[in-house]
Design a protein around this motif. Structure first.
Motif, PDB file in Angstrom:
ATOM      1  N   LEU A  42      16.618  16.070 -10.675  1.00 21.91           N
ATOM      2  CA  LEU A  42      17.119  16.067 -12.049  1.00 21.91           C
ATOM      3  C   LEU A  42      18.112  14.924 -12.259  1.00 21.91           C
ATOM      4  CD1 LEU A  42      17.479  17.339 -14.875  1.00 21.91           C
ATOM      5  CD2 LEU A  42      19.150  18.909 -13.849  1.00 21.91           C
ATOM      6  N   ASP A  43      18.989  14.741 -11.306  1.00 20.08           N
ATOM      7  CA  ASP A  43      20.007  13.701 -11.414  1.00 20.08           C
ATOM      8  C   ASP A  43      19.388  12.309 -11.496  1.00 20.08           C
ATOM      9  OD1 ASP A  43      22.855  12.889 -11.321  1.00 20.08           O
ATOM     10  OD2 ASP A  43      22.281  11.993  -9.405  1.00 20.08           O
ATOM     11  N   ARG A  44      18.230  12.124 -10.859  1.00 18.01           N
ATOM     12  CA  ARG A  44      17.613  10.806 -10.769  1.00 18.01           C
ATOM     13  C   ARG A  44      16.477  10.586 -11.774  1.00 18.01           C
ATOM     14  NH1 ARG A  44      18.616   8.492  -5.503  1.00 18.01           N
ATOM     15  NH2 ARG A  44      19.930   9.880  -4.258  1.00 18.01           N
ATOM     16  N   THR A  45      16.200  11.573 -12.626  1.00 17.47           N
ATOM     17  CA  THR A  45      15.041  11.500 -13.529  1.00 17.47           C
ATOM     18  C   THR A  45      15.476  11.213 -14.958  1.00 17.47           C
ATOM     19  OG1 THR A  45      13.812  13.066 -12.152  1.00 17.47           O
ATOM     20  CG2 THR A  45      13.028  12.756 -14.402  1.00 17.47           C
ATOM     21  N   ASP A  46      14.729  10.336 -15.626  1.00 16.99           N
ATOM     22  CA  ASP A  46      14.950  10.074 -17.048  1.00 16.99           C
ATOM     23  C   ASP A  46      14.293  11.195 -17.844  1.00 16.99           C
ATOM     24  OD1 ASP A  46      15.141   9.176 -19.624  1.00 16.99           O
ATOM     25  OD2 ASP A  46      13.778   7.477 -19.372  1.00 16.99           O
ATOM     26  N   VAL A  47      15.120  12.069 -18.419  1.00 17.16           N
ATOM     27  CA  VAL A  47      14.589  13.199 -19.182  1.00 17.16           C
ATOM     28  C   VAL A  47      14.809  13.001 -20.684  1.00 17.16           C
ATOM     29  CG1 VAL A  47      14.858  14.856 -17.304  1.00 17.16           C
ATOM     30  CG2 VAL A  47      16.742  14.508 -18.922  1.00 17.16           C
ATOM     31  N   GLY A  48      15.069  11.791 -21.103  1.00 16.45           N
ATOM     32  CA  GLY A  48      15.332  11.526 -22.508  1.00 16.45           C
ATOM     33  C   GLY A  48      14.105  11.663 -23.385  1.00 16.45           C
ATOM     34  N   GLU A  49      14.326  11.651 -24.691  1.00 15.65           N
ATOM     35  CA  GLU A  49      13.235  11.796 -25.654  1.00 15.65           C
ATOM     36  C   GLU A  49      12.249  10.635 -25.585  1.00 15.65           C
ATOM     37  OE1 GLU A  49      14.885  12.243 -29.506  1.00 15.65           O
ATOM     38  OE2 GLU A  49      15.935  14.123 -29.048  1.00 15.65           O
ATOM     39  N   GLU A  50      12.708   9.484 -25.082  1.00 13.75           N
ATOM     40  CA  GLU A  50      11.859   8.292 -25.024  1.00 13.75           C
ATOM     41  C   GLU A  50      11.288   8.051 -23.637  1.00 13.75           C
ATOM     42  OE1 GLU A  50      11.208   6.878 -27.866  1.00 13.75           O
ATOM     43  OE2 GLU A  50      12.635   8.248 -28.841  1.00 13.75           O
TER      44      GLU A  50
END
Length: 442
Positions: free
Chosen positions: A112-120
């Motif tokens: 989770l800390d290393r993953t881009d979870v943004g809307e884009e």
């Protein structure tokens, strides 16, 4: 914003795991490994299964990491192993299962800390944190399943929770028995809810004729009247399939009810108590719900009718996330999340009413609809067919609204549950509807 979302995800993961621990730590190892009903897995299977799904999706798929316990994948594949067969498998023991969950969660938080979870985010699977939200919902759904296993378990009570709130003022008697829902189109399903599952998508227009729907779920007291009137003995109220099942299964009352002289008692998480007349009836199958509705001169709502009554705002001409609006539920809106170990009396949540004034649509009891489980127009599988698509067909009936055991993360006005029409061990109830006549809508 991304940092806030990651913190929200971490909090949701932690909250789900705390509930899993509560449900599994409440019993000793014998109860944890026993099968309390052939309809349910041993609790220890559910315990390791939620960890295995978390590993498969978040550690291996999202994170691209090496497996934690690849050797157990086949044991916790729900499609490979029927519930009745799971006790015979070489399952992880309680301490080993707990250790496995801890190892997986440590890696997941790093992912989770290393993953881009943004809307884009370029990856649809993690956009807006979807994969993490899917796993949160999966664990909470299994927590509700484990709560149902606790209800089937024999022995002394091991779970405790405060009583639900009581109605204020005149309670249910202050409201009309049913509400007229005007006909016309509304938006069903969603294309914007970030953690919505594939069977809730896409949003689409559905035109529903005028109908009436009960303001509240059917109560135990109302259901007792159906029993006293010979409802279980009169085939007029039952479909052919329902009557056949009623006879074969020797149904005579909701599951966990028994007669004690002139009164009815129920067993609730180890407690034997009088059936409270003002609570929604619980543990009835689809056929019982269908028969009660016919006896009452009504029918079960379609899934579209249920959702329109729950979501449509006729003033703003839009569909809400929840009956009361777009804000997440609070303790004042609905009976959710195992906060109380029973449905609340009808009339206890006036702040949870829909725009039409229909109450307790969310929480308390899952409500049977007359609709079989199929995909919406434009349905597409995401991220895997075994969540929804493999269940499409006429064998399953859709349930809506959630129960007192459903977590808010897995309970939206678009959320769809489904089960076989004979199932009663789940937290199911009834709300009736009827078609409006021309004179009633003039």
């Amino acid at each position: 914003m991304t940092h806030d979302l990651k913190q929200q995800i971490a909090d949701q993961l932690d909250r789900s795991r705390a509930r899993t621990r509560l449900l599994t730590d409440a019993v000793d190892e014998n109860d944890l490994t026993a099968q309390h009903s052939p309809l349910m897995s041993p609790l220890v299977w559910d315990l390791a299964h939620v960890g295995n799904q978390e590993e498969l999706w978040l550690v291996r798929d999202v994170g691209g990491r090496e497996p934690v316990r690849e050797d157990v994948d086949h044991l916790y594949d729900a499609f490979q192993n029927a519930r009745a067969d799971r006790p015979a498998l070489p399952l992880l023991g309680p301490s080993e299962a707990r250790g496995y969950l801890g190892d997986v969660r440590t890696k997941v938080l790093d992912v989770l800390d290393r993953t881009d979870v943004g809307e884009e985010s370029e990856r649809r699977l993690v956009r807006s944190g979807f994969a993490f939200g899917m796993i949160v919902q999966h664990e909470q759904q299994h927590d509700e399943t484990m709560l149902a296993t606790h209800q089937l378990r024999a022995g002394e009570p091991v779970l405790a929770a405060p009583a639900p709130p009581q109605p204020t003022g005149g309670g249910a008697h202050s409201y009309p028995a049913e509400v007229l829902i005007p006909g016309g189109p509304f938006t069903m399903g969603t294309s914007v809810e970030p953690w919505a599952l594939d069977n809730e998508r896409p949003a689409h227009q559905v035109d529903v004729p005028d109908f009436w729907i009960d303001t509240f779920p059917v109560t135990n007291g109302e259901y007792m009247t159906f029993i006293a009137a010979g409802g279980y003995d009169d085939p007029r109220w039952w479909s052919a399939e329902g009557w056949k099942h009623r006879q074969e299964a020797a149904l005579f009352a909701p599951l966990f009810w028994k007669r004690d002289g002139e009164r009815w008692l129920r067993r609730r998480f180890g407690h034997v108590e009088p059936v409270p007349a003002d609570e929604p009836v619980l543990h009835v199958c689809f056929y019982e719900a269908e028969a009660y509705a016919a006896w009452a001169g009504k029918r079960l709502p379609t899934e579209a009718e249920w959702e329109k009554a729950a979501r449509h705002d006729p003033v703003e001409d839009r569909s809400r996330r929840f009956p009361w609006g777009d804000d997440d539920p609070t303790a004042a809106h609905a009976n959710l999340g195992q906060t109380h170990l029973r449905p609340a009396p009808v009339g206890a949540y006036p702040l949870g009413a829909s725009a039409f004034g229909v109450q307790q649509l969310i929480g308390d009891v899952w409500e049977w609809t007359s609709t079989t489980f199929h995909g919406y127009p434009g349905f597409s599988v995401f991220p895997y067919p075994e969540y929804s698509q493999v269940f499409f067909g006429d064998d399953y009936r859709v349930l809506r609204g959630g129960s007192f055991g459903t977590d808010v993360s897995a309970c939206r006005s678009t959320f769809r549950n489904w089960d076989f029409p004979i199932r009663r061990q789940i937290f199911t109830g009834i709300r009736c509807a009827r078609t409006a006549t021309i004179d009633e809508v003039r």
